[in-house]
Design an enzyme around this catalytic site. Sequence first.
Site, PDB file in Angstrom:
ATOM      1  N   LYS A   1       0.833  -1.199   0.000  1.00  0.00           N
ATOM      2  CA  LYS A   1       0.000   0.000   0.000  1.00  0.00           C
ATOM      3  C   LYS A   1       0.870   1.252   0.000  1.00  0.00           C
ATOM      4  CE  LYS A   1      -3.744  -0.579   2.420  1.00  0.00           C
ATOM      5  NZ  LYS A   1      -4.390  -0.794   3.735  1.00  0.00           N
TER       6      LYS A   1
ATOM      7  N   ARG B   1      -3.224   3.106   8.562  1.00  0.00           N
ATOM      8  CA  ARG B   1      -3.540   1.963   7.693  1.00  0.00           C
ATOM      9  C   ARG B   1      -2.402   0.961   7.679  1.00  0.00           C
ATOM     10  NH1 ARG B   1      -4.690   4.857   2.056  1.00  0.00           N
ATOM     11  NH2 ARG B   1      -5.829   2.921   1.635  1.00  0.00           N
TER      12      ARG B   1
ATOM     13  N   GLY C   1      -7.046 -10.776   8.073  1.00  0.00           N
ATOM     14  CA  GLY C   1      -6.804 -11.134   9.466  1.00  0.00           C
ATOM     15  C   GLY C   1      -5.931 -10.132  10.170  1.00  0.00           C
TER      16      GLY C   1
ATOM     17  N   MET D   1      -4.825  -6.168  11.227  1.00  0.00           N
ATOM     18  CA  MET D   1      -5.610  -5.013  11.591  1.00  0.00           C
ATOM     19  C   MET D   1      -5.957  -4.207  10.362  1.00  0.00           C
ATOM     20  SD  MET D   1      -5.005  -1.829  14.080  1.00  0.00           S
ATOM     21  CE  MET D   1      -4.890  -0.671  12.744  1.00  0.00           C
TER      22      MET D   1
ATOM     23  N   ARG E   1      -3.197  -1.098  -6.658  1.00  0.00           N
ATOM     24  CA  ARG E   1      -2.243  -2.210  -6.719  1.00  0.00           C
ATOM     25  C   ARG E   1      -2.565  -3.029  -7.947  1.00  0.00           C
ATOM     26  NH1 ARG E   1      -5.196  -5.279  -1.757  1.00  0.00           N
ATOM     27  NH2 ARG E   1      -7.169  -5.342  -2.829  1.00  0.00           N
TER      28      ARG E   1
ATOM     29  N   HIS F   1      -4.761 -32.495   7.738  1.00  0.00           N
ATOM     30  CA  HIS F   1      -4.708 -33.878   7.263  1.00  0.00           C
ATOM     31  C   HIS F   1      -5.553 -34.047   6.009  1.00  0.00           C
ATOM     32  CE1 HIS F   1      -6.167 -38.103   7.206  1.00  0.00           C
ATOM     33  NE2 HIS F   1      -4.909 -38.368   7.513  1.00  0.00           N
TER      34      HIS F   1
ATOM     35  N   ARG G   1       5.476 -47.977 -16.638  1.00  0.00           N
ATOM     36  CA  ARG G   1       5.601 -48.997 -15.588  1.00  0.00           C
ATOM     37  C   ARG G   1       5.110 -50.312 -16.161  1.00  0.00           C
ATOM     38  NH1 ARG G   1       3.340 -44.354 -13.337  1.00  0.00           N
ATOM     39  NH2 ARG G   1       4.477 -43.478 -11.550  1.00  0.00           N
TER      40      ARG G   1
ATOM     41  N   ARG H   1      10.407 -49.038 -17.903  1.00  0.00           N
ATOM     42  CA  ARG H   1      11.076 -49.495 -16.679  1.00  0.00           C
ATOM     43  C   ARG H   1      10.822 -50.983 -16.491  1.00  0.00           C
ATOM     44  NH1 ARG H   1       9.130 -47.202 -11.007  1.00  0.00           N
ATOM     45  NH2 ARG H   1       7.309 -48.471 -11.525  1.00  0.00           N
TER      46      ARG H   1
ATOM     47  N   GLU I   1      17.312 -43.465  -7.919  1.00  0.00           N
ATOM     48  CA  GLU I   1      16.291 -43.322  -6.889  1.00  0.00           C
ATOM     49  C   GLU I   1      16.772 -43.812  -5.532  1.00  0.00           C
ATOM     50  OE1 GLU I   1      12.847 -45.616  -7.989  1.00  0.00           O
ATOM     51  OE2 GLU I   1      14.066 -47.159  -8.932  1.00  0.00           O
TER      52      GLU I   1
ATOM     53  N   SER J   1      17.446 -41.375 -15.112  1.00  0.00           N
ATOM     54  CA  SER J   1      16.144 -40.760 -14.881  1.00  0.00           C
ATOM     55  C   SER J   1      15.903 -40.756 -13.376  1.00  0.00           C
ATOM     56  CB  SER J   1      15.052 -41.559 -15.601  1.00  0.00           C
ATOM     57  OG  SER J   1      13.792 -41.013 -15.282  1.00  0.00           O
TER      58      SER J   1
ATOM     59  N   GLY K   1      14.066 -40.970 -10.198  1.00  0.00           N
ATOM     60  CA  GLY K   1      12.779 -41.390  -9.640  1.00  0.00           C
ATOM     61  C   GLY K   1      12.615 -40.629  -8.340  1.00  0.00           C
ATOM     62  N   THR K   2      12.054 -39.425  -8.456  1.00  0.00           N
ATOM     63  CA  THR K   2      12.092 -38.526  -7.290  1.00  0.00           C
ATOM     64  C   THR K   2      11.155 -38.963  -6.176  1.00  0.00           C
ATOM     65  OG1 THR K   2      10.560 -37.098  -8.479  1.00  0.00           O
ATOM     66  CG2 THR K   2      12.887 -36.484  -8.504  1.00  0.00           C
ATOM     67  N   ASN K   3      10.177 -39.815  -6.476  1.00  0.00           N
ATOM     68  CA  ASN K   3       9.332 -40.306  -5.377  1.00  0.00           C
ATOM     69  C   ASN K   3      10.150 -41.178  -4.433  1.00  0.00           C
ATOM     70  OD1 ASN K   3       7.304 -39.074  -6.762  1.00  0.00           O
ATOM     71  ND2 ASN K   3       6.352 -40.954  -7.500  1.00  0.00           N
ATOM     72  N   ASP K   4      10.811 -42.193  -5.006  1.00  0.00           N
ATOM     73  CA  ASP K   4      11.630 -43.060  -4.166  1.00  0.00           C
ATOM     74  C   ASP K   4      12.838 -42.324  -3.612  1.00  0.00           C
ATOM     75  OD1 ASP K   4      10.949 -45.798  -3.513  1.00  0.00           O
ATOM     76  OD2 ASP K   4      10.600 -46.025  -5.660  1.00  0.00           O
TER      77      ASP K   4
ATOM     78  N   CYS L   1      11.366 -38.654 -13.699  1.00  0.00           N
ATOM     79  CA  CYS L   1      10.101 -39.325 -13.974  1.00  0.00           C
ATOM     80  C   CYS L   1       9.212 -39.444 -12.744  1.00  0.00           C
ATOM     81  CB  CYS L   1      10.336 -40.687 -14.604  1.00  0.00           C
ATOM     82  SG  CYS L   1      11.234 -41.814 -13.531  1.00  0.00           S
TER      83      CYS L   1
ATOM     84  N   TYR M   1      14.931 -33.357 -19.607  1.00  0.00           N
ATOM     85  CA  TYR M   1      13.470 -33.429 -19.695  1.00  0.00           C
ATOM     86  C   TYR M   1      12.848 -33.718 -18.346  1.00  0.00           C
ATOM     87  CZ  TYR M   1      13.869 -38.535 -19.471  1.00  0.00           C
ATOM     88  OH  TYR M   1      14.130 -39.813 -19.062  1.00  0.00           O
TER      89      TYR M   1
HETATM   90  P1  ADP Z   1      -7.704  -2.168   3.375  1.00  0.00           P
HETATM   91  O1  ADP Z   1      -6.304  -2.601   3.330  1.00  0.00           O
HETATM   92  O2  ADP Z   1      -8.580  -3.051   4.196  1.00  0.00           O
HETATM   93  O3  ADP Z   1      -8.254  -1.880   2.014  1.00  0.00           O
HETATM   94  P2  ADP Z   1      -7.342   0.630   3.700  1.00  0.00           P
HETATM   95  O4  ADP Z   1      -6.188   1.094   4.477  1.00  0.00           O
HETATM   96  O5  ADP Z   1      -7.218   0.700   2.245  1.00  0.00           O
HETATM   97  O6  ADP Z   1      -7.740  -0.810   4.200  1.00  0.00           O
HETATM   98  O7  ADP Z   1      -8.584   1.497   4.156  1.00  0.00           O
HETATM   99  C1  ADP Z   1      -9.884   1.159   3.794  1.00  0.00           C
HETATM  100  C2  ADP Z   1     -10.605   2.344   3.278  1.00  0.00           C
HETATM  101  O8  ADP Z   1     -10.569   3.403   4.211  1.00  0.00           O
HETATM  102  C3  ADP Z   1     -10.032   2.925   2.035  1.00  0.00           C
HETATM  103  O9  ADP Z   1     -10.472   2.244   0.909  1.00  0.00           O
HETATM  104  C4  ADP Z   1     -10.596   4.328   2.069  1.00  0.00           C
HETATM  105  O10 ADP Z   1     -11.887   4.313   1.525  1.00  0.00           O
HETATM  106  C5  ADP Z   1     -10.647   4.626   3.526  1.00  0.00           C
HETATM  107  N1  ADP Z   1      -9.520   5.488   3.856  1.00  0.00           N
HETATM  108  C6  ADP Z   1      -8.289   5.138   4.261  1.00  0.00           C
HETATM  109  N2  ADP Z   1      -7.526   6.213   4.455  1.00  0.00           N
HETATM  110  C7  ADP Z   1      -8.291   7.290   4.165  1.00  0.00           C
HETATM  111  C8  ADP Z   1      -8.075   8.681   4.157  1.00  0.00           C
HETATM  112  N3  ADP Z   1      -6.895   9.213   4.481  1.00  0.00           N
HETATM  113  N4  ADP Z   1      -9.097   9.469   3.791  1.00  0.00           N
HETATM  114  C9  ADP Z   1     -10.278   8.946   3.475  1.00  0.00           C
HETATM  115  N5  ADP Z   1     -10.551   7.651   3.455  1.00  0.00           N
HETATM  116  C10 ADP Z   1      -9.567   6.813   3.801  1.00  0.00           C
HETATM  117 MG    MG Z   2      10.727 -46.170  -7.731  1.00  0.00          MG
HETATM  118 MG    MG Z   3      -7.776  -0.676   0.835  1.00  0.00          MG
END
Ligand code: ADP
Ligand code: MG
Ligand code: MG
Length: 886
Positions: free
Chosen positions: A24, A93, A102, A104, A338, A454, A571, A626, A756, A775, A777-780, A843, A863
């Site tokens: 970002k 941000r 996950g 913040m 991005r 698992h 085989r 083989r 192998e 050749s 035999g990477t499994n064995d 192989c 190959y």
């Molecule tokens: P995420 O990584 O979850 O997308 P962001 O950091 O991009 O989180 O923030 C989510 C949203 O918060 C952005 O898409 C934007 O709409 C809003 N936001 C973040 N910073 C600003 C800012 N400086 N001014 C206005 N809106 C903001």
């Molecule tokens: Mg074998």
């Molecule tokens: Mg964002």
Amino acid sequence: MSGEKYVYDFSEGHKDLKELLGGKGANLAEMTRLGLPVPAGFTVTTEACRAYLATGSAPDELAGQIDSHLAALESTMGRHLGDPSDPLLVSVRSGAAFSMPGMMETVLNVGLNDASVAGLAAQAGGDERFAWDSYRRLVQMFGKTVCDVPGDDFSDALEEAKKTRGATNDLQLDAADLRALTERYKHIFAKHTGHEFPQEPQLQLRLAMEAVFRSWNAERAVLYRRQERIPADLGTAVNVVAMVFGNLGPDSGTGVAFTRDPATGAQGIYGDYLQNAQGEDVVAGIRNTVGLEELKELDHRSYDQLIEIMALLEGHYRDLCDIEFTIERGKLWMLQTRVGKRTAAAAFRIAAQLVTEGAIDLDEALLRVNGAQLAQLMFPRFDLAGEPAVLTSGIGASPGAAVGKVVFSAARATELAAAGEDVILVRRETNPEDLAGMIAAKGILTARGGKTSHAAVVARGMGRTCVCGADAVEISRDRFTVAGRTVAEGDVISIDGTSGRVYLGPVPVRPSEVVQYFEGEPVDSTLVEAVHTLMDHADERRRLAVRTNADTGADAARARRFGAEGIGLCRTEHMFLGDRKELVERLILAGADGDRKAALEALLPLQRADFVELFRAMDGRPVTVRLIDPPLHEFLPSLEELAVTVAVARERGEDHAEEAQLLDAVRRMHEQNPMLGLRGVRLGLVIPGLFAMQVRAIAQAAAQLAGEGLDPQPEIMVPLVGAVQELEMVRQECEHIVEEVISGTGVRVLIGTMIEVPRAALTAGQIAEAADFFSFGTNDLTQMGWGFSRDDVEGAFFWRYLELGIFGISPFESIDREGVGRLIRIATDEGRAVKPDLKIGVCGEHGGDPESVHFFHDVGLDYVSCSPFRVPVARLEAGRAAITRS
Ligand code: ADP
Ligand code: MG
Ligand code: MG
């Protein structure tokens, strides 16, 4: 004091500083450099985060550097953070090098407090509603993400306020309502944290930044990294950005956009816009968003500017970009961009489009797609045209589209499957006892566990469709419930191992158009065109040849259509099964030489016929055969069964001489560790005439086809060699027979060996003297290199090893470069030192694994060989490897 620089102004960074500034931050800097309208701000580096996480407190220099960057930001903006009469507000941000659910999220409106809320209203021309709306959002986001206050408490309070008002959405709450709501939020905050909402702007800023640092190690983030194999020690950056406001009235708003359709790759912009809203409102679904076309009606100028910027960004990044933007009273601000995520199909289409548009060349296009995406496109897919009901979703752990009746135990799965039913095994999680059921099922659905559980590891290992970690699924004995629905044993569900979606009822399955194309069927689609273009280029670029592992003419023919340039592994043991089993029993039980010879003579024409079929299908291409590898007792009935038969017959006084003799043989041949017992070349040296019969069948088949004017190219491969002496002896015998059978036919037969056994790799220089080719035999080689018996370890404890991080991916899925890979390097180097033109291939199943293909390219093999279905994947990755390393 060290001179470490921990803070970068947006004007100081650029897009290639992702590791330091996070994705970002690097892209905000890039947009700033491009002169786009980005609010001013700065980025605290991932290095500061690493230092914070290592020591538990921020590095000494950090506070000072933040102060001076904040001062600069204040002077740029002409406002002070949280100034009661005219406050500067900022967002805090997170932003790591890889986007990571996950962690913040963002805190907006930092700097607001009981005093500055009035200043903000004044700034907005007396808009008190706006000011209180912003403040209540701060308390909510700060409470939730910085102080772990349950988010539901805030949303419940909002719902309550709306209800009291008779309001259907948040816009109908007025300044007084929002002010009361803010008070309510502050109470909730104090109740949960034991202290008041912090009023000091600098403190808000510091706490928010440290929370971002700590969120790197949040449980979900850790889990996600483990699943996606993202290193655990990268840390996240923090971006501090001057606020702009999308919630200032109808001429303001916020939105997201894509420069192409990320689902299909279709050209043309896509996006959603929400009037009078802030931040996450767009994706949170609190009100209905409108399409970008409508923004054109609402605010023509901002729309035109956005389109222009999107074109510019696409041109600059030369790829699909996704964008977050906000409009404040008719002025457009860019808040994020991005290179956007996309589906596999979109990846191929977009790469090909960009070539046509002249934005990138074919090499670059090939690097923009990968084998995993191609593999995805080769699975059959659900036809979603009927909009089937999504029951729930989990993690797509092993691709495919499976439909079947729900069962809850392995026993039931085997039972129904034996009766010809398709079943989906549903478990909370699986363990080794479920194995038989997993084999019997069309698909596996679990409520717990991720990509390394698992269920996931075993399912991928056997190519079974699997969705795991569908945590909304509550399982009781013979039914499960999810989102209020109950699904009983015997009900039909459909699971998508790519998307992780689970549907109620049978969803029709459509064959892959990419497979139809590889099969040579006429398919008219932009996707197939794109695949065609990129595969062609991969073939042009790659240095590695790609062969297939095939035992039958039909498999060979199919692999050839998929682009295989020969057979790397045939085989021969399946040729000993079916109605030939009896002959094999006779061979094994043969007391006298004469009996054995008769059995071998009976097998010879059968084997010859197999090879004729195979050489015909691969005419003009090398076919590596083989010699028989598995221990012979694998062809005999099981000890237990036979013992019972004999006992019963004896009890009843029936004739059981034959069974008793067989039982004796089975007992005699029983091995403690069959994998390390009498198999491979050892069989050939112990059972006279066995290899000779096979070699004769190969040579005769080749001679016959040469007689028909075809061009058979047999390569005889000796398995399990550990010492050159073994190979020399077999070779001598083979050469003799080959000479006798093919002289004058013009056929050339190569004789080589599998590598192998680790000892073979370590003495490859000697072995090369007696081999025309190697050749791997990477499994064995993996089994013996690690001392793992694959059948025992994968189900029993690999999940634990993955969880402990002993390896990030099973060494049977992707080659272990440092260990097994080193054996491969040694053998290649030492073999070629003796014989520079030694032909060397792979192989094992690794031959079709993208990561491993790159490794084999690097080592300089000739190959790879893999199952027919993986052939296109190997071709694509071999092409990519050639480009990456050139
Ligand atoms: P995420 O990584 O979850 O997308 P962001 O950091 O991009 O989180 O923030 C989510 C949203 O918060 C952005 O898409 C934007 O709409 C809003 N936001 C973040 N910073 C600003 C800012 N400086 N001014 C206005 N809106 C903001
Ligand atoms: Mg074998
Ligand atoms: Mg964002």
